[in-house]
Write a protein that holds these residues in place. Sequence first.
Motif, PDB file in Angstrom:
ATOM      1  N   LYS A 479       0.801  -1.221   0.000  1.00  0.00           N
ATOM      2  CA  LYS A 479       0.000   0.000   0.000  1.00  0.00           C
ATOM      3  C   LYS A 479       0.841   1.281   0.000  1.00  0.00           C
ATOM      4  O   LYS A 479       0.290   2.374  -0.051  1.00  0.00           O
ATOM      5  N   TYR A 480       2.164   1.138   0.057  1.00  0.00           N
ATOM      6  CA  TYR A 480       2.995   2.342   0.156  1.00  0.00           C
ATOM      7  C   TYR A 480       2.846   3.198  -1.106  1.00  0.00           C
ATOM      8  O   TYR A 480       2.617   2.671  -2.204  1.00  0.00           O
ATOM      9  N   PRO A 481       2.950   4.523  -0.996  1.00  0.00           N
ATOM     10  CA  PRO A 481       2.792   5.394  -2.171  1.00  0.00           C
ATOM     11  C   PRO A 481       3.969   5.286  -3.125  1.00  0.00           C
ATOM     12  O   PRO A 481       5.116   5.506  -2.739  1.00  0.00           O
ATOM     13  N   ARG A 482       3.666   4.923  -4.371  1.00  0.00           N
ATOM     14  CA  ARG A 482       4.727   4.854  -5.384  1.00  0.00           C
ATOM     15  C   ARG A 482       5.186   6.248  -5.799  1.00  0.00           C
ATOM     16  O   ARG A 482       6.299   6.426  -6.259  1.00  0.00           O
ATOM     17  N   LYS A 483       4.292   7.222  -5.643  1.00  0.00           N
ATOM     18  CA  LYS A 483       4.607   8.598  -6.025  1.00  0.00           C
ATOM     19  C   LYS A 483       4.341   9.515  -4.839  1.00  0.00           C
ATOM     20  O   LYS A 483       3.369   9.332  -4.112  1.00  0.00           O
ATOM     21  N   VAL A 484       5.224  10.493  -4.648  1.00  0.00           N
ATOM     22  CA  VAL A 484       5.081  11.461  -3.564  1.00  0.00           C
ATOM     23  C   VAL A 484       5.335  12.851  -4.128  1.00  0.00           C
ATOM     24  O   VAL A 484       6.290  13.069  -4.878  1.00  0.00           O
ATOM     25  N   GLU A 485       4.431  13.766  -3.812  1.00  0.00           N
ATOM     26  CA  GLU A 485       4.613  15.155  -4.237  1.00  0.00           C
ATOM     27  C   GLU A 485       4.437  16.076  -3.032  1.00  0.00           C
ATOM     28  O   GLU A 485       3.443  15.978  -2.299  1.00  0.00           O
ATOM     29  N   PHE A 486       5.420  16.988  -2.827  1.00  0.00           N
ATOM     30  CA  PHE A 486       5.344  17.949  -1.740  1.00  0.00           C
ATOM     31  C   PHE A 486       4.630  19.200  -2.242  1.00  0.00           C
ATOM     32  O   PHE A 486       4.985  19.760  -3.277  1.00  0.00           O
ATOM     33  N   VAL A 487       3.586  19.615  -1.529  1.00  0.00           N
ATOM     34  CA  VAL A 487       2.787  20.766  -1.935  1.00  0.00           C
ATOM     35  C   VAL A 487       2.705  21.761  -0.778  1.00  0.00           C
ATOM     36  O   VAL A 487       2.955  21.429   0.388  1.00  0.00           O
ATOM     37  N   LEU A 488       2.355  23.011  -1.084  1.00  0.00           N
ATOM     38  CA  LEU A 488       2.252  24.054  -0.068  1.00  0.00           C
ATOM     39  C   LEU A 488       0.982  23.917   0.764  1.00  0.00           C
ATOM     40  O   LEU A 488       0.957  24.259   1.943  1.00  0.00           O
ATOM     41  N   HIS A 489      -0.089  23.433   0.116  1.00  0.00           N
ATOM     42  CA  HIS A 489      -1.340  23.238   0.837  1.00  0.00           C
ATOM     43  C   HIS A 489      -2.189  22.205   0.106  1.00  0.00           C
ATOM     44  O   HIS A 489      -1.930  21.878  -1.060  1.00  0.00           O
ATOM     45  N   LEU A 490      -3.213  21.692   0.777  1.00  0.00           N
ATOM     46  CA  LEU A 490      -4.143  20.729   0.202  1.00  0.00           C
ATOM     47  C   LEU A 490      -5.512  21.384   0.023  1.00  0.00           C
ATOM     48  O   LEU A 490      -5.963  22.119   0.907  1.00  0.00           O
ATOM     49  N   PRO A 491      -6.174  21.135  -1.125  1.00  0.00           N
ATOM     50  CA  PRO A 491      -7.506  21.720  -1.327  1.00  0.00           C
ATOM     51  C   PRO A 491      -8.504  21.108  -0.356  1.00  0.00           C
ATOM     52  O   PRO A 491      -8.563  19.887  -0.197  1.00  0.00           O
ATOM     53  N   LYS A 492      -9.279  21.986   0.314  1.00  0.00           N
ATOM     54  CA  LYS A 492     -10.215  21.496   1.322  1.00  0.00           C
ATOM     55  C   LYS A 492     -11.590  22.120   1.141  1.00  0.00           C
ATOM     56  O   LYS A 492     -11.736  23.191   0.561  1.00  0.00           O
ATOM     57  N   THR A 493     -12.581  21.426   1.667  1.00  0.00           N
ATOM     58  CA  THR A 493     -13.944  21.955   1.675  1.00  0.00           C
ATOM     59  C   THR A 493     -14.078  22.957   2.819  1.00  0.00           C
ATOM     60  O   THR A 493     -13.154  23.123   3.639  1.00  0.00           O
ATOM     61  N   ILE A 494     -15.221  23.615   2.895  1.00  0.00           N
ATOM     62  CA  ILE A 494     -15.468  24.578   3.969  1.00  0.00           C
ATOM     63  C   ILE A 494     -15.360  23.909   5.333  1.00  0.00           C
ATOM     64  O   ILE A 494     -14.896  24.505   6.311  1.00  0.00           O
TER      65      ILE A 494
END
Length: 511
Positions: A479-494
């Motif tokens: 289940k480990y992530p084959r791809k990893v991306e570092f981002v500044l923030h994650l899109p979220k709902t209200i």
Amino acid sequence: MACVTSMILSKTSAFRALRTLRLSSSRSFSKWQIALAAQNFSGYESIQAQYKPEVPEYFNFAKDVVDNWAEAEKEGNRPTSPALWWVNDQGDQVKWSFVELSHISKKAARVLSEQCGLQRGDRVIVILPRIPEWWLLNVACMRTGTVLIPGTTQLTAKDILHRVQTSKARCIITDQVLAPAADSIASKCPSLEFKLIVSRSHREGWLNFSDLLKLAPAEHDCAVTKSWDPMAIYFTSGTTGTPKMTEHSHASHGLGLGVNGRYWLDLTPSDIIWNTSDTGWAKSAWSSVFAPWIQGACVFVHSMPRFEPTPVLEALSRFPITTFCSAPTAYRMLIHHSLSSYKFHSLKHCVSAGEPMNPEIIEQWKTKTGLDIYEGYGQTETALVCGTFKGMKIKPGSMGKPSPAYDTQIIDENCNMLPPGKEGDIAIRIKPARPFCLFTRYTVVKAFVVLAPDYVSRDPEALIKELQDHVKKVTAPYKYPRKVEFVLHLPKTISGKIRRNELRKAEWGKA
């Protein structure tokens, strides 16, 4: 053709496609299908000239191929040979015409949709040996719009667990041999709601497919599926890591494998093909389901649990098989038998795939049988990429020429096309138009990570490995992530929930 080391899907915008596919109604496919079955060709150039595929907006193999051939049978426009001809060592036989296959598969579709409650898009794992029900369930899944995931009967309980958890399958269909293994892992698979057993005997906690099939009505409205909707998922063999889910659309196999059937297997509605592939592999779908039935040919099946030369040679002698497809290893086993004791009265075309064919094997087979062996190369993701097509001169050591379905080139590590005689990688052009017969995607785990201030200056590659190792320890390793991306923030709902759908769209936009 130059030697190859691997296959790469080229992503350079300069690598342009040869053809743009035209959209049309699904009804036009049936005309193309029957016309394709009647075409003649004389060499590679004529194959390239004749191949002009049309991809309709809506397509379903069960309705647009199986049912159309059933109608052709009723109208007397197809030979009387079966669509499926199954035999075993005990002398039992099952023969289904396209009319019968259409009828019975509608009953099987009713079992899946009504007794199991499966809906379009649900995933169904089918692990069965070479029995008629495997072919029946292939068609039934397409009728219901469910996504078929075949598996070899050699799977262990651990293998089944991986496939169910990774695919989130709602249903598993198998026989009495593997039912205990499925039961042993079911509690760890929250997505698994239904278990169907193909057996004369009953098992607690399982629905009996044979019983339900007898009671099911034969009327069924085929699911309306678009050509690009998912149709099947094949797990790769896992030779370079954990087996990956390779998704194919209704068009990629239901239409794309017409190339295999007509130009490589050289099939017509009068032919009978025997492909010895295990039901768990994509090659069985290629040459035991889609390619033959697109052409209206008969699929021959022997129930043998393993490849053994004597029953194979006896079957080739006894039954009117015109086309034989098997792996190079199988041909090696056959030529070391006393071939002079057998007469292949109907056999006229032999093909091989899966590994390179030794030129000596081709020569010995030709000497002992008078028949050539036509090689082909492809992957789970692609179907046939290159092949020695009927009418082409066989060149020992060569896997032939590119399929007309692809613009295929040999490239270097920078995606530059190489001249003849240079070694490189096989590349398939995917821009500006992605080939319709190519797989849709790999359904792969990717992690989007927002770094805490203390970690921003850390080496990203070292961080990725640390994260992956951590996941392997706290969950199942695959289940480990084959791809990893570092981002500044994650899109979220209200309310603060992560919008995972936006992350998927952004990822596929990059791809």
